[in-house]
Design a protein around this motif. Structure first.
Motif, short mmCIF file in Angstrom:
data_model
loop_
_atom_site.label_atom_id
_atom_site.label_comp_id
_atom_site.label_asym_id
_atom_site.label_seq_id
_atom_site.Cartn_x
_atom_site.Cartn_y
_atom_site.Cartn_z
N LEU B 205 42.44 26.84 35.68
CA LEU B 205 43.65 26.50 36.45
C LEU B 205 44.63 27.65 36.47
CD1 LEU B 205 45.17 22.99 35.68
CD2 LEU B 205 44.30 23.88 37.83
N GLN B 206 44.88 28.21 35.29
CA GLN B 206 45.85 29.31 35.18
C GLN B 206 45.40 30.48 36.04
OE1 GLN B 206 45.83 29.84 30.95
NE2 GLN B 206 47.55 28.45 30.61
N MET B 208 43.40 30.43 38.59
CA MET B 208 43.39 30.07 40.00
C MET B 208 44.77 30.20 40.63
SD MET B 208 41.13 26.81 40.87
CE MET B 208 42.22 25.58 41.52
N TYR B 209 45.77 29.65 39.95
CA TYR B 209 47.09 29.62 40.55
C TYR B 209 47.83 30.94 40.42
CZ TYR B 209 46.71 24.90 42.04
OH TYR B 209 46.31 23.78 42.72
N MET B 210 47.38 31.80 39.52
CA MET B 210 48.00 33.12 39.44
C MET B 210 47.10 34.15 40.11
SD MET B 210 49.56 32.38 35.80
CE MET B 210 50.62 30.94 35.76
N GLU B 211 46.03 33.66 40.73
CA GLU B 211 45.08 34.51 41.45
C GLU B 211 44.62 35.68 40.60
OE1 GLU B 211 45.60 35.02 45.53
OE2 GLU B 211 46.57 33.09 45.82
N MET B 213 41.70 37.06 39.55
CA MET B 213 40.29 36.92 39.93
C MET B 213 39.30 37.29 38.82
SD MET B 213 40.07 35.39 42.68
CE MET B 213 41.55 34.67 43.35
N ARG B 215 39.65 36.95 35.65
CA ARG B 215 39.65 35.85 34.70
C ARG B 215 38.95 34.62 35.27
NH1 ARG B 215 42.65 34.89 30.34
NH2 ARG B 215 41.87 36.95 29.87
#
Lengths: 338, 248
Positions: B205-206, B208-211, B213, B215
């Motif tokens: 989630l983290q 994904m929302y901070m893009e 990539m 990670r």
């Protein structure tokens, strides 16, 4: 007459016994156990809450607070309404109004972001200079409420929203960066920083507040039951949370470290930028003139009317029951005034 | 035994090499697809964090899997035993599987809180269904003549159950467990999306929302490796203890 005196005396005696029993059962140091639900995963957007806990502000108010992070598909409003959580950093004014419209017994205590925390952006070379230029363009936005703000902005500028291709925005900013869409929606504390981190700074920003439309967000909520049964806990929670926010805004580096300790997977640079923006939204306008999380009723009424026009709510919401401003009013000035 | 893993490892390395080569050759931007080396490097720098996430998610998966397998076995056996019970309850099982698990998110959190048990419950919920179906089917497929034979020696229901039905159903139960453990892993990850601070689902989630990539891909890769490892574990158990095949 004697009968009444006797009854009163008996009641007083009973009360005294009860109080004594309570005093024995719960020593002065015992803390009231409550929980606060965040509307999203642990991050600097909620720094004040984490700071209040780490710094012992909640304890000082007699509270043992559990912080429950949220996530997608988890509705903070319904968790508070059901009693699963005592408090929440909920969605925006739109979530509170929609919940009240659906008769959920939740009440707003304070508004963290005094201005709309999201804006609409376009690349400088897109040819879009004003809202009127949105006509015929591809716009993506969050369909969790932001679409109504966008519609209201367009209508205000004489643009028919039907003439704009508006679709739901996915998680990624990539469609905007690769210019598949002309206008995207960004929160000031997250997506805009994602863009900056990718080196994209040549964007034009359309902020709802510049067009007289404000949708304050991150409302602190509790339930009617909490207010009726534990008003002291409600007051204590609000006092400590605002004190936590004041501290977080004044000591941003330390606040980021506190958040990072709670959720170690976070990126420090990103969280630092997030706190800076969240802090700016918190102390904007009434956040400074009145204090952190002030309920700016005129502005909230404006948002309410927008939601009513957009038919997000079916009937006007009674502000007297939707908000409990007496708690915010009673927060010591030292805790809320910057 | 050990030598059998060589081709798999070679295939994995080959895939990583191909990944790296394609991304470099076509100059794919990092936010579309990071290089394999950048992803592996992220696993290296985030090792402590990812390790903590793996430990947590694995615990949720295994607990959920164990509970789901037991519940599934019990219901499957009960359905095999009583057609009436199956007729009444099985439609509810199908109904429950038709509802997307995320719809239960708020309910699970309300009932079980924000701790590990809400994730375990979702993992168990996803594991139970295939185990129920295969247990029931496996037990039903016992040759009635064998049951008659065992009964003629004076065996009771319990004896028939343990000596005939369970061994007969085990191969099909094992097939369900292999599927169930992967579903359990998905359940644990999805469960973390209902609120937590540790776990692979949270890292996902983290990122994904901070893009972030590298990670994001690092976590995907780690999830994949765990999925393969759990599957291999079930295969090893099967080879060691459930080596027979029902004669059909």
């Amino acid at each position: 007459m004697m009968g009444v005196v006797k009854t009163v005396r008996r009641a007083a005696l009973a009360l005294g016994t009860l109080a004594a029993a309570a005093a024995i059962a719960t020593p002065a140091a015992a803390l009231e156990t409550v929980s606060v639900r965040l509307k999203w995963v642990a991050q600097a957007q909620f720094a004040g809450v984490y700071v209040a806990k780490a710094k012992g502000f909640y304890e000082a108010e007699g509270l043992d607070v559990t912080i429950n992070p949220g996530g997608p598909n988890l509705n903070a409003e319904s968790l508070v309404a059901s009693g699963s959580d005592s408090f929440a950093v909920g969605g925006g004014i739109e979530s509170l109004m929609a919940s009240r419209d659906k008769k959920l017994p939740i009440v707003g205590l304070g508004m963290m972001h005094q201005r709309t925390p999201y804006v609409f952006v376009t690349m400088n070379d897109s040819g879009i200079k004003t809202l009127k230029d949105f006509k015929g363009k591809k716009v993506t936005t969050f369909f969790t409420g932001a679409q109504h703000t966008l519609n209201a902005m367009l209508l205000k500028e004489g643009v028919n929203p039907a003439d704009v291709t508006i679709t739901a925005q996915a998680v990624s900013m990539t469609p905007f960066i690769s210019k598949e869409v002309d206008v995207a929606t960004v929160t000031l504390y997250n997506e805009l920083n994602v863009l900056k981190a990718r080196g994209i700074t040549n964007v034009t920003v359309f902020a709802p507040d510049d067009y007289g439309i404000s949708v304050p967000r991150d409302v602190l909520i509790t339930s009617e039951k909490m207010i009726a049964e534990k008003p002291k806990a409600v007051q204590g929670f609000l006092n400590a949370t605002l004190r936590g926010w004041k501290y977080a805004i004044q000591n941003q580096g330390e606040a980021v470290d506190i958040v990072m300790a709670a959720a170690p997977g976070l990126d420090k640079a990103h969280q630092t930028a997030m706190l800076a923006e969240a802090g700016r939204l918190t102390i904007a306008d009434a956040g400074t003139t009145k204090g952190i999380a002030a309920l700016d009723m005129d502005r909230l009424k404006g948002a309410h009317d927008l939601l009513l026009n957009a038919k997000v709510i079916n009937a006007p919401v009674d502000f007297a029951t939707a908000f409990a401003p007496q708690f915010w009013d009673a927060v010591p000035a030292a805790d809320k005034k910057m | 035994m050990r030598s059998t893993f060589v081709p798999q490892i070679a295939a994995l390395l080959g895939l990583l090499f191909l990944w790296e080569a394609v991304v470099l050759a076509f100059n794919v931007p990092a936010h579309v697809m990071p290089t394999a080396s950048a992803v592996l490097q992220d696993i290296g720098t985030g090792a402590a964090l990812i390790g903590r996430g793996v430990a947590r998610t694995l615990l949720e998966t295994l607990l959920g899997f164990a509970i789901g397998a037991m519940v599934g076995f019990a219901f499957g056996a009960a359905f095999a035993w009583s057609r009436a019970l199956e007729r009444v309850l099985f439609p509810l099982f199908i109904l429950s599987q038709a509802i997307p698990v995320i719809a239960f998110g708020a309910l699970v959190v309300m009932w079980l809180g924000n701790g590990i048990w809400s994730k375990v419950a979702i993992a168990a919920y996803l594991t139970a269904f295939p185990v129920t179906v295969n247990t029931c089917r496996g037990m039903r497929s016992v040759d009635p003549q064998r049951v008659a034979l065992l009964r003629s020696f004076g065996a009771g229901d319990w004896r028939v159950f343990w000596s005939l039905q369970v061994p007969f159903a085990l191969p099909s139960i094992m097939a369900a467990l292999k599927l169930g453990i992967s579903l359990g892993l998905i359940g644990a990850i999805v469960g973390e999306w209902f609120g937590d601070t540790v776990g692979l689902g949270i890292l996902l989630l983290q990122a994904m929302y901070m893009e972030n990539m590298p990670r994001l891909w690092a976590v995907i890769l780690v999830c994949g490796v765990i999925g393969i490892a759990l599957y291999a574990l079930m295969e090893a158990i099967e080879r060691r203890w459930v080596w027979w095949r029902p004669e059909l």
